[in-house]
Design a protein around this motif. Structure first.
Motif, PDB file in Angstrom:
ATOM      1  N   ASN B  87      -1.490   1.677   0.382  1.00 55.55           N
ATOM      2  CA  ASN B  87      -0.020   1.145   1.172  1.00 55.55           C
ATOM      3  C   ASN B  87       0.990   2.207   1.331  1.00 55.55           C
ATOM      4  OD1 ASN B  87      -1.902  -1.506   0.928  1.00 55.55           O
ATOM      5  ND2 ASN B  87      -0.858  -1.754  -0.481  1.00 55.55           N
ATOM      6  N   GLU B  88       1.566   1.577   2.626  1.00 50.08           N
ATOM      7  CA  GLU B  88       2.098   2.440   2.875  1.00 50.08           C
ATOM      8  C   GLU B  88       3.587   1.502   2.732  1.00 50.08           C
ATOM      9  OE1 GLU B  88       0.598   4.764   6.100  1.00 50.08           O
ATOM     10  OE2 GLU B  88      -0.225   5.912   4.417  1.00 50.08           O
ATOM     11  N   ILE B  89       4.168   1.055   1.783  1.00 51.93           N
ATOM     12  CA  ILE B  89       5.310   0.523   2.370  1.00 51.93           C
ATOM     13  C   ILE B  89       6.290   0.749   1.159  1.00 51.93           C
ATOM     14  CG2 ILE B  89       3.943  -2.361   3.138  1.00 51.93           C
ATOM     15  CD1 ILE B  89       3.479  -2.845   0.364  1.00 51.93           C
ATOM     16  N   ASP B  90       7.733   0.830   1.506  1.00 47.83           N
ATOM     17  CA  ASP B  90       9.085   0.021   0.813  1.00 47.83           C
ATOM     18  C   ASP B  90       9.277  -1.088  -0.189  1.00 47.83           C
ATOM     19  OD1 ASP B  90      11.150   0.281  -0.745  1.00 47.83           O
ATOM     20  OD2 ASP B  90      12.279   1.139   1.069  1.00 47.83           O
ATOM     21  N   PRO B  91       8.987  -0.927  -1.316  1.00 51.35           N
ATOM     22  CA  PRO B  91       8.664  -2.497  -2.328  1.00 51.35           C
ATOM     23  C   PRO B  91      10.051  -2.100  -2.579  1.00 51.35           C
ATOM     24  CG  PRO B  91       7.575   0.246  -3.660  1.00 51.35           C
ATOM     25  CD  PRO B  91       8.212   0.325  -2.084  1.00 51.35           C
ATOM     26  N   THR B  92      11.825  -2.457  -1.790  1.00 56.92           N
ATOM     27  CA  THR B  92      12.209  -2.406  -2.267  1.00 56.92           C
ATOM     28  C   THR B  92      12.790  -3.308  -1.296  1.00 56.92           C
ATOM     29  OG1 THR B  92      13.627  -0.508  -1.016  1.00 56.92           O
ATOM     30  CG2 THR B  92      12.956  -0.279  -4.008  1.00 56.92           C
ATOM     31  N   GLU B  93      11.883  -3.472   0.068  1.00 55.20           N
ATOM     32  CA  GLU B  93      11.677  -3.780   0.889  1.00 55.20           C
ATOM     33  C   GLU B  93      11.976  -5.599   1.231  1.00 55.20           C
ATOM     34  OE1 GLU B  93      14.948  -3.550   3.219  1.00 55.20           O
ATOM     35  OE2 GLU B  93      15.428  -1.359   2.539  1.00 55.20           O
ATOM     36  N   LEU B  98      11.531  -4.930   6.876  1.00 55.35           N
ATOM     37  CA  LEU B  98      10.376  -4.040   7.178  1.00 55.35           C
ATOM     38  C   LEU B  98       9.657  -3.766   8.591  1.00 55.35           C
ATOM     39  CD1 LEU B  98       7.869  -3.267   3.961  1.00 55.35           C
ATOM     40  CD2 LEU B  98       9.288  -1.696   4.595  1.00 55.35           C
ATOM     41  N   PHE B 101      12.060  -2.966  10.895  1.00 59.47           N
ATOM     42  CA  PHE B 101      12.803  -1.667  10.652  1.00 59.47           C
ATOM     43  C   PHE B 101      11.968  -1.372  11.584  1.00 59.47           C
ATOM     44  CE2 PHE B 101      13.131   2.493   8.813  1.00 59.47           C
ATOM     45  CZ  PHE B 101      14.663   2.794   9.090  1.00 59.47           C
ATOM     46  N   GLN B 102      10.555  -1.437  11.244  1.00 63.18           N
ATOM     47  CA  GLN B 102       9.100  -0.250  12.269  1.00 63.18           C
ATOM     48  C   GLN B 102       9.209  -0.655  13.686  1.00 63.18           C
ATOM     49  OE1 GLN B 102       7.485   0.942   9.960  1.00 63.18           O
ATOM     50  NE2 GLN B 102       6.432   2.298  11.214  1.00 63.18           N
ATOM     51  N   HIS B 146       1.079  -4.576   5.431  1.00 57.84           N
ATOM     52  CA  HIS B 146       0.654  -3.012   5.359  1.00 57.84           C
ATOM     53  C   HIS B 146       0.368  -2.995   6.823  1.00 57.84           C
ATOM     54  CE1 HIS B 146      -1.037   1.381   5.143  1.00 57.84           C
ATOM     55  NE2 HIS B 146      -2.508   1.146   4.667  1.00 57.84           N
TER      56      HIS B 146
END
Ligand SMILES: Nc1ncnc2c1ncn2[C@@H]1O[C@H](COP(=O)(O)OP(=O)(O)O)[C@@H](O)[C@H]1O
Ligand SMILES: [Mg+2]
Lengths: 253, 255
Positions: B87-93, B98, B101-102, B146
């Motif tokens: 997984n490529e995710i920012d866990p704090t967002e 997310l 932003f993407q 993801h």
């Protein structure tokens, strides 16, 4: 600048604002230095060597220098969190130019460091630090701090990218820390008796920010320190940013 | 006409000495649903990472949509959607942020981005999770997010590296519905790796089998089954097991 770049710098700043512990700790440390140095040794400020600005103006530059160090110890905190979570790869897989992925968080760190430097300057001014050229002095100090910050942040970010480990950001701060004291940090050149310390201080780049700032503050050092400082740290900034960018190519994703 | 994904003689050796790819050549045509199969450690993810320019090859060449990805980084990223193995995710967002932003990174305006984020949360049944932080999602929903993030810009080629790991059967069915629809309607070229051979059998038509960095078969899935067992009808799963048993040596089946 293209939108992706702006978005990424924005994101870096927002992340810092949400989690400002590193710059705030850097700031707290600087404030603490300012208070204890001034309280502990400030009495000697009546000596002629400290000039009209007294000890406070003399010791003030070290607080500015350590502020940038505090911030850069946390430098790349966003970069590192992104590398840990894998999100950095997601950003890597976007049309944003890859250099900006490294430069954006570095710029965010540097911008925050500048903001706290301005705050520190304001506090210094209210406590009676003298700025001999007024606003120009402030701008000069900010310029030197900017280059110093960028130098530290660039090396920190580069090392982190190469090792893939966020703990390694602190290597730079730890390596630089002794330099803060191997200089004319607490006393003017005339009053330092250890010959070795004086000798080292000439080769220590930190000396040129310290004394460069002193030139801008109470004028107790000569202008040449300021110009040499600008030159040195312009070069180190370029080297450091280049290093960070080259590291981005060797990235461990 | 040049294939949508053209791969010639790719070699990759990791610094620690693993030779992950030993001269891989493949052609995947536009609109195909292709699956790359092979045991753990065979080199599937390595190939995906090279094709998507996350890591560098040692030698060989490849093109995507006729372009050299290494020289057209930004153009290529706009064409491909990538859901890597991890997984490529920012866990704090938050989930919604997310996605938005993407979208914005891919050049969508703010209104377009929130519209697209909406579509994707609905498509992947993440509506209820949209204001949760990504780190607080269940494993399956993280995976959905993801994959959703890989689709923000309506890519024409999708790289899915074991996408359904961690999804429950319903999530999985939903996921394949989304992907097959993209494949048949747009048509999006799909490059899938998976360990769930029933999924590959059901959705893909073309395949390649990689073992220890070497392609042992490439062609249609039907052709593969026939090759392994000319007379009977076996599932892809059984054909695969039988084939791997005959070609592997102990060295390749570890890891
Ligand atoms: N970053 C890496 N460094 C060293 N070796 C690696 C790295 N990534 C993968 N490998 C090795 O390369 C081989 C292929 O790995 P990978 O492409 O992940 O296989 P798969 O996706 O088919 O399971 C394995 O032997 C693996 O251990
Ligand atoms: Mg893999």
């Amino acid at each position: 600048m293209n939108t992706a770049n702006i978005l990424l710098i924005e994101r870096g700043l927002v992340k810092l604002i949400k989690n400002p512990s590193a710059p705030i700790m850097g700031f707290g440390m600087s404030l603490f230095f300012l208070l204890v140095y001034n309280a502990g040794i400030g009495g000697i400020g009546s000596m002629e060597a400290f000039g009209a600005g007294g000890y406070l103006s003399f010791v003030f530059p070290i607080t500015i220098i350590s502020l940038a160090m505090g911030s850069s110890a946390g430098a790349g905190q966003t970069l590192n969190a992104d590398m840990q979570s894998g999100y950095f790869k997601r950003l890597y897989l976007s049309p944003a130019p890859r250099w900006i992925l490294v430069v954006a968080p570095m710029l965010a760190d540097t911008i925050s460091s500048m903001a706290f430097t301005i705050l520190l300057i304001a506090i210094g001014a209210t406590f009676g630090v003298s700025f001999q050229f007024g606003l120009l002095s402030v701008l000069g100090i900010l310029l030197l701090s900017f280059l110093w910050s960028l130098t530290l942040c660039g090396f920190s970010a580069g090392i982190m990218l190469r090792t893939g480990q966020y703990q390694s950001a602190a290597i730079v701060t730890n390596a630089v820390f002794p330099l803060l004291f191997l200089s004319t940090t607490f006393l003017p050149r005339e009053l330092i008796t250890a010959k070795w310390l004086l000798a080292i201080s000439w080769g220590n780049p930190v000396t040129y920010i310290l004394e460069g700032n002193r030139f801008l503050l109470a004028g107790t050092s000569s202008a040449s320190f300021f110009y040499i400082g600008l030159l040195i740290f312009s070069i180190t900034s370029v080297v450091s940013v280049t290093f960070a960018l080259r590291s981005a190519k060797k990235i461990k994703v | 006409m040049i294939a949508e994904i053209q791969i010639q003689e790719l070699f990759k050796k990791y610094p620690k000495g693993t030779e992950a790819l030993k001269g891989v050549s493949l052609e995947i045509q536009k609109g195909q649903f292709f699956t790359l199969l092979g045991p753990n450690g065979a080199g599937k993810s390595t190939l995906v990472q090279i094709l998507t320019t996350l890591i560098n090859k040692d030698s060989g060449s490849f093109s995507i949509a006729g372009l050299n990805p290494e020289a057209n980084q930004s153009r290529i990223q706009k064409m491909i959607g990538v859901a890597s193995q991890d997984n490529e995710i920012d866990p704090t967002e938050k989930v919604e942020n997310l996605l938005v932003f993407q979208c914005r990174l891919f050049g969508l305006t703010k209104p377009e981005a929130s519209k697209r984020a909406n579509e994707l949360t609905q498509l992947f049944e993440l509506d209820k999770e949209r204001s949760k932080k990504a780190g607080a999602l269940s494993g399956g929903n993280k995976r959905r997010l993801h994959c959703a993030l890989a689709l923000v810009h309506r890519p024409r080629i999708l790289f899915l590296d074991e996408p359904t790991v961690g999804m429950d059967p319903v999530a999985r069915a939903n996921f394949w519905e989304v992907i097959t629809q993209l494949n048949t309607q747009e048509p999006v070229t799909v490059f899938l790796t998976t360990q769930y051979l029933d999924e590959a059998d059901k959705h893909a038509t073309e395949m390649a089998l990689i073992i220890a960095g070497e392609i042992k078969y490439s062609g249609t899935i039907i052709g593969f089954k026939k090759m392994v067992n000319p007379n009977g009808v076996m599932s892809l799963d059984d054909s695969y097991l039988q084939f791997v048993k005959t070609v592997s040596n102990p060295e390749t089946s570890k890891n």
